[in-house]
Enzyme design. Structure first.
Site, mmCIF file in Angstrom:
data_model
loop_
_atom_site.group_PDB
_atom_site.id
_atom_site.type_symbol
_atom_site.label_atom_id
_atom_site.label_comp_id
_atom_site.label_asym_id
_atom_site.label_seq_id
_atom_site.Cartn_x
_atom_site.Cartn_y
_atom_site.Cartn_z
ATOM 1 N N ASP A 279 0.817 -1.206 0.000
ATOM 2 C CA ASP A 279 0.000 0.000 0.000
ATOM 3 C C ASP A 279 0.856 1.263 0.000
ATOM 4 O O ASP A 279 1.877 1.330 0.694
ATOM 5 C CB ASP A 279 -0.893 -0.017 1.249
ATOM 6 C CG ASP A 279 -1.760 1.216 1.370
ATOM 7 O OD1 ASP A 279 -2.683 1.355 0.565
ATOM 8 O OD2 ASP A 279 -1.493 2.032 2.273
ATOM 9 N N GLU A 348 1.112 -0.388 -5.018
ATOM 10 C CA GLU A 348 0.163 0.693 -5.275
ATOM 11 C C GLU A 348 0.898 2.023 -5.239
ATOM 12 O O GLU A 348 1.417 2.433 -4.205
ATOM 13 C CB GLU A 348 -0.938 0.706 -4.212
ATOM 14 C CG GLU A 348 -1.971 1.803 -4.470
ATOM 15 C CD GLU A 348 -2.604 2.369 -3.193
ATOM 16 O OE1 GLU A 348 -3.760 2.818 -3.274
ATOM 17 O OE2 GLU A 348 -1.940 2.362 -2.144
#
Length: 681
Positions: A279, A348
């Protein structure tokens, strides 16, 4: 114009040829060897064996026959498991509630794993399930090695991995390394200046303004609005938080932090996960001298994240080095555990295309992420885009991507409006056709297979998303991510079959009464059935490893083509306009007299299995034209074989099953007649 007729299958076993080969001793030009079976059994047992053996030779030795590609082993194409996978993102809190508390959980996911397997999903990415105060619903982690109690226990997780493995589904975990929760023991010890943890986070002294008032160290801003710095009274310093103030940024310039996170990754790898989605990876490092960021000129609001250019807090060179470090950790783990499973990393980062390509591999050949997420279908196209925009966004990724890597395509996720809400509900099938016939990896957010829609009428009182709460009652709807996170719509039962609770953590979209999985499974045509058919079609060698091209046929329509020598060609055609389009495919497909409809959308005038023919058979005036309804698509095939690709896949399975039965009968005869020896000469 083209005409359409229903596909039929007329297939006969060439028994007479097998009998002829049997009587001739089954000699073959493929081999100089012959064999003789010495037995007291009836001749019918010999016939069974020869039938299977000769049938296999028949299909393998005749590449020109219609079924040659069906049973050959050429589908073993050396593609690693992840390179053509469909990764299904599960937002655990909204997927399935097993205990009636209104919150999805691990047992709920376990109960629905058969659904994923039936759909054809072979890998699923779970949004965070770690222990958390849930300020940002799992992205604020207070213990990286524990399961959030609302979701279950470690025993539940172990059961999940085991059950998924038994169904052929790999588990990917959402790893959140940029920040922890302020409730994590590391942060508490850092606040207390514990010598081991004192520099685990990014701390800085404030500076006084002209009035002598203490101010944050610089003008860095939080993604979630406001200053990225928060004063800590106990430590008498500011700490950095690029997201909520309850999510302090870890300090990756401290080797102890890197070591601690490596150990977290190894802990979950030992639990059986197949990899991680990293993330907010491009936020890992910040400029050490804490220089102010330049103004962007995009907004006059000094608290908006758009107020500055984030050149000192995102995409620093050190980020790539950390991604490469984790890639090496995963590769080393895979090498030490030779079970055939490559452990992978998804990253990401909403970043410039050139930067994202370095995540794959730098100019000097150092590899990083297997999957730097491609968000262009989310960020760069929408309902106002025309065919040229779609073609451009596909081609630019493939042009920039280093050779030897797998493309990936993300159509939706938990942070952005759903496909049906971005492009319109009529476009759901067409967008899934695009996603699932492109080369490489597809990523589907749970519910997109049904065409679930955002629920934009969530009240302020029911709103829980941090950015929305920060925006206030007047503006919360503009930024809230709650609408795309509403519970999965399983059926028309109470709470869409998601939960038996009186109140769910987010309201269920009221449209669940008509839009739900159970209804779509029963319907003759549905978004779910289209999605499932597309996943089945992806098993074709052409879609696994075929060459690719894409063209705009007009401003309204584009087409992509997948080709592979000796296999059928697959063509996907999509109309992104609100008007019916008459399309001329003559130059694009160049040759075939007949096309077969493989997949058609819910609103299509065509049916899977339809044959499409040219209006004229005269070579001088061959003309491929067809009508496409607004916002619809078609997946077509053409090639030497006169049946649809999906029916060939089915027939392949039947043939294999039939051969297994024949071999079983042979073995039974061997046992029944007590064959004593087999001589091969």
């Amino acid at each position: 114009m083209v005409g359409a007729v229903s596909d039929g299958v007329d297939f006969k076993w060439n028994v007479s040829l097998c009998k002829h080969l049997s009587s001739a001793g089954c000699s073959s030009t493929h081999s100089s060897r012959s064999f003789q079976l010495i037995t007291a059994a009836e001749s019918e047992a010999t016939y069974f064996f020869l039938f299977v053996f000769c049938d296999s030779l028949l299909w393998i030795e005749a590449p020109g026959l219609s079924m040659s590609s069906l049973v050959s082993s050429q589908t073993e194409d050396f593609i690693d498991w992840w390179q053509h996978a469909v990764f299904y993102q599960i937002y655990p809190r909204s997927f399935k509630d097993s205990n009636g508390d209104g919150i999805g959980d691990l047992q709920g996911i376990i109960s629905k794993l058969p659904y994923l397997a039936e759909t054809g999903i072979t890998a699923t990415w779970l949004s965070p399930i770690f222990q958390s105060p849930m300020v940002d619903f799992g992205y604020d982690i207070s213990d990286y090695r524990a399961i959030q109690p609302e979701y279950g226990s470690m025993a539940d997780f172990d059961q999940l991995v085991h059950k998924a493995s038994s169904l052929g589904i790999k588990i990917i975990l959402d790893f959140v390394p940029n920040h922890s929760s302020d409730q994590h023991e590391w942060f508490k010890k850092s606040v207390a200046r514990d010598p081991v943890y004192e520099n685990f986070y990014v701390w800085a002294d404030g500076k006084k303004n002209e009035q002598g008032i203490l101010q944050p160290p610089n003008n860095w801003l939080s993604v979630f609005y406001g200053s990225a710095w928060e004063w800590n009274e106990q430590r008498q310093q500011y700490y950095l938080h690029q997201f909520t103030k309850e999510q302090p940024d870890l300090n990756y310039r401290n080797p102890a932090v890197v070591q601690a996170m490596d150990e977290v990754l190894l802990f979950w790898l030992n639990k059986g996960v197949a990899g991680f989605r990293i993330d907010a990876v491009n936020h890992l490092y910040e400029r050490e001298d804490l220089a102010d960021e330049p103004l962007s000129g995009k907004t006059a609001d000094p608290l908006s994240y758009e107020y500055t250019k984030h050149v000192h807090t995102k995409d620093l060179p050190e980020v790539l080095a950390m991604v490469q470090h984790w890639r090496q950790l995963l590769d080393d783990y895979s090498a030490k555990h030779p079970d055939g499973v490559t452990r992978i990393m998804m990253t990401e980062a909403y970043a410039d295309l050139h930067v994202l390509m370095d995540y794959y591999e730098t100019a000097d050949g150092v590899r990083g992420s297997q999957m730097p997420f491609n968000f262009h279908f989310i960020t760069d196209v929408d309902c106002d885009s025309d065919a040229r925009d779609f073609v451009y966004n596909v081609e630019k990724w493939l042009i920039y991507m280093p050779r030897g890597h797998a493309a990936n395509w993300v159509m939706g996720n938990h942070d952005n409006p759903r496909v049906a809400s971005r492009f319109g509900s009529a476009s759901v099938d067409a967008m899934n056709m695009l996603l699932l016939t492109l080369p490489g990896i597809a990523v589907t957010y749970n519910g997109e297979e049904l065409g679930m829609e955002d629920y934009r009428e969530i009240s302020w009182e029911d709103t829980v998303d941090p950015p929305a709460r920060n925006a206030g009652k007047k503006d919360y709807k503009k930024v809230s991510r709650d609408p795309e996170r509403t519970p999965f719509q399983w059926s028309n039962a109470s709470n869409a079959g998601f939960s038996t609770a009186a109140k769910t953590w987010l309201p269920v979209n009221p449209n669940y009464l008509g839009l739900n999985l159970a209804a779509q499974q029963e319907a003759a045509r549905s978004h779910y059935k289209v999605y499932k058919a597309l996943i089945e079609l992806r098993k074709l060698p052409t879609l696994r490893r075929g060459r690719f091209s894409i063209e705009p046929l007009s401003r309204a329509v584009f087409a992509l083509r997948r080709t592979l020598k000796d296999y059928e060609t697959i063509v996907t055609i999509i109309n992104v306009s609100a008007k019916e389009q008459l399309i001329n495919l003559t130059d694009f497909i160049n040759g075939p007299h007949k096309l077969i409809v493989e997949v058609a959308g819910v609103e299509s005038t065509y049916n899977p299995g339809d044959f499409l023919f040219m209006a004229s058979s005269h070579k001088s005036d061959k003309n491929w034209q067809l009508q496409l309804s607004p916002f619809t698509g078609l997946v077509l095939s053409h090639g030497p074989v006169g049946m649809s690709a999906q029916r060939r896949l089915l027939l392949k399975q039947i043939i294999k099953s039939f051969n297994v039965v024949l071999v079983a009968l042979l073995m039974y005869n061997l046992w029944r007649h007590k064959w004593t020896k087999v001589n091969f000469n």
